[in-house]
Write a protein that holds these residues in place. Structure first.
Motif, PDB file in Angstrom:
ATOM      1  N   GLU A 148       3.421  12.466   7.041  1.00  0.00           N
ATOM      2  CA  GLU A 148       3.701  11.449   6.168  1.00  0.00           C
ATOM      3  C   GLU A 148       4.869  10.509   6.390  1.00  0.00           C
ATOM      4  N   ARG A 174      -1.940   0.684   1.456  1.00  0.00           N
ATOM      5  CA  ARG A 174      -1.830   2.080   1.686  1.00  0.00           C
ATOM      6  C   ARG A 174      -3.175   2.656   2.014  1.00  0.00           C
ATOM      7  N   GLU A 194      -3.634   4.471   6.080  1.00  0.00           N
ATOM      8  CA  GLU A 194      -4.043   5.759   6.347  1.00  0.00           C
ATOM      9  C   GLU A 194      -5.187   5.702   7.224  1.00  0.00           C
ATOM     10  N   GLY A 219      -0.728  10.115   6.826  1.00  0.00           N
ATOM     11  CA  GLY A 219      -0.303   9.607   5.568  1.00  0.00           C
ATOM     12  C   GLY A 219       0.845   8.699   5.258  1.00  0.00           C
ATOM     13  N   TYR A 252       3.289   2.204  12.756  1.00  0.00           N
ATOM     14  CA  TYR A 252       3.078   1.505  11.307  1.00  0.00           C
ATOM     15  C   TYR A 252       3.611  -0.031  11.237  1.00  0.00           C
TER      16      TYR A 252
END
Length: 456
Positions: free
Chosen positions: A41, A56, A60, A66, A357
């Motif tokens: 995560e 979110r 994912e 996560g 990310y």
């Protein structure tokens, strides 16, 4: 989305004679093992502007690991950098907040060569204007992103030091645009303090039934218009509010500032005194701290004009309340968010996940979600594929909505057919910045005088 890559291992084989079988060297090598992927995560801390549940869930799904979002306030966000830097893996804050936090050495520079769409990042962030040669558009005072986006940890002197950098960061915060010559200076620096993410142009919301002016006819001076005594609200945030009030005071000729983005002690004192006089005269109804408070003040009719965020105005419009969003004559107050990497993230697999990310935010769909909130993504073009053409025309091109469109709630009809976004197109809105959210050199004095104002 690129994930961490494992090194492919090639085997060398020696040919063995005395057989009719093919030489092993002629046999294709086996495929490399699957790339090792981060499966844990990532902990992301931020202010909640973008750390919402749809983001979110989408992240994912797309990234395969996560995401844990820690939504907090500006004070806590900064305290965690200084006291608990290992409690998060991505820091999502306002770009000007780095000015007070970078010297802690709790961040690591971002290698922009690992940002896949870097060349698509808006020139607003990299150079200060969409068109650097424009003599019509203005940079705006203060911490415009391009002034402190790039870093040179070695202080090599290869680029000019940012004029807006705090004294302890002179030489480390750099810029590659000469604002007087309106041209880039040398090669674009390779390291940045963070990756540009969302940004917007802030101003004031006002009751269009009471203040019957078009958004482009509104001046910041309306905040101090005595006609609205007792029906004015400001945001309870000294770093933002002193710029809004400063814009108002300057527009009315009550004061002049060397730069709205970095007021001197004398300028802070002068503005505070003006604000105290207005406050004692009953001019201000409230000082709001949350999005919901700003919405409630306007929906109840308690105020007719206030410092406001664009989505709050959008929400009120969906409720059928005639609230407009000013495109001030003097220019907007700009803000921008950047996502930074804490120094503790050194494990190659996790570091790659962080870069994945950061890159994901520029992939299109996240920007489309934020577009319907009224925000802009630093890389806009990929979002075009995730919205209807009519939405793009409304939000980016400034055209009337060709049909009912989804907006802040996600429901079709949030934006009614024929509606035009207040302030016009992206290029029009981004052309006029009066100032940018900034970290004042005299920030301690600023906060002390703000507290004095509130208690007056």
């Amino acid at each position: 989305m690129a994930m961490a890559s494992a090194l492919g291992v090639g085997a060398l084989f020696a040919a063995c004679g005395g057989t009719d079988e093919p030489s092993p060297a002629a046999t294709p090598p086996p495929p490399p093992p699957p790339a090792e992927q981060f499966t844990g995560e990532l902990r992301v801390i931020g202010l909640g502007v973008d750390l919402i549940e749809p983001i979110r869930q989408l992240g994912e799904r797309d990234l395969g690991f996560g995401l844990v979002f820690d939504v907090t306030d500006t004070v806590t966000l900064e305290q965690k950098v200084l006291t608990q830097p290992e409690s998060f893996d991505v820091w999502s804050g306002y770009q000007h907040q780095y000015d007070k936090l970078w010297a802690s050495d709790n961040f690591q520079p971002v290698d922009r060569s690992r940002i896949t769409r870097w060349n698509q990042v808006s020139n607003i962030h990299r150079q200060g204007k969409l068109d650097l040669a424009s003599t019509v558009c203005i940079f705006g005072d203060g911490d415009a992103p391009f002034r402190t986006l790039y870093v040179d940890p070695d202080r090599s002197g290869a680029w000019p030091s940012s004029k807006e950098a705090p004294p302890e960061l002179q030489g480390e915060f750099i810029q590659w645009v000469g604002e007087d010559a309106l041209a880039t200076v040398g090669e674009e620096p390779p390291l940045t303090k963070g990756v540009p993410q969302n940004f917007n142009m802030d101003s004031v919301g006002y009751n269009g039934d009471v203040i019957q002016l078009e958004p482009t006819e509104i001046s910041w001076g309306e905040l101090f218009n005595e006609q609205w005594r007792g029906k004015v609200a400001l945001v309870n945030e000294p770093g933002v509010d002193m710029q809004d009030a400063g814009n108002a005071a300057q527009a009315l000729g009550l004061m002049e500032f060397g730069t709205l983005g970095n007021m001197t002690k004398q300028e802070i004192d002068g503005l505070t005194q003006i604000m105290i006089e207005f406050k004692k005269d009953g001019h201000f109804r409230a000082f709001w701290s949350t999005f919901d408070e700003s919405v409630s003040l306007m929906s109840s009719g308690e105020v007719v004009i206030e410092s406001m965020w664009s989505p709050a105005v959008a929400l009120l419009v969906t409720l059928g309340i005639n609230v407009r969003y000013a495109a001030p004559i003097e220019g907007f107050r700009g803000w921008a968010s950047q996502q930074g990497i804490p120094a503790h993230v050194t494990d190659p697999m996790k570091l790659q996940a962080v870069y994945d990310y950061l890159n994901w935010w520029h992939s299109g769909e996240p920007g489309a979600i934020m577009m319907r909130q009224g925000y802009y993504n630093a890389v806009q073009e990929p979002s075009r594929a995730f919205v209807e053409p009519e939405e793009w025309d409304f939000w980016i091109e400034g055209q009337p909505a060709a049909k009912d469109l989804p907006g802040i709630t996600g429901n079709v009809g949030d934006i009614k057919a024929g509606t035009i976004r207040d302030g016009g197109s992206f290029s029009d809105r981004s052309c006029r910045y009066s100032s940018w959210n900034s970290f004042f050199t005299e920030t301690e004095h600023q906060v002390a005088r703000w507290s004095e104002f509130l208690s007056a």
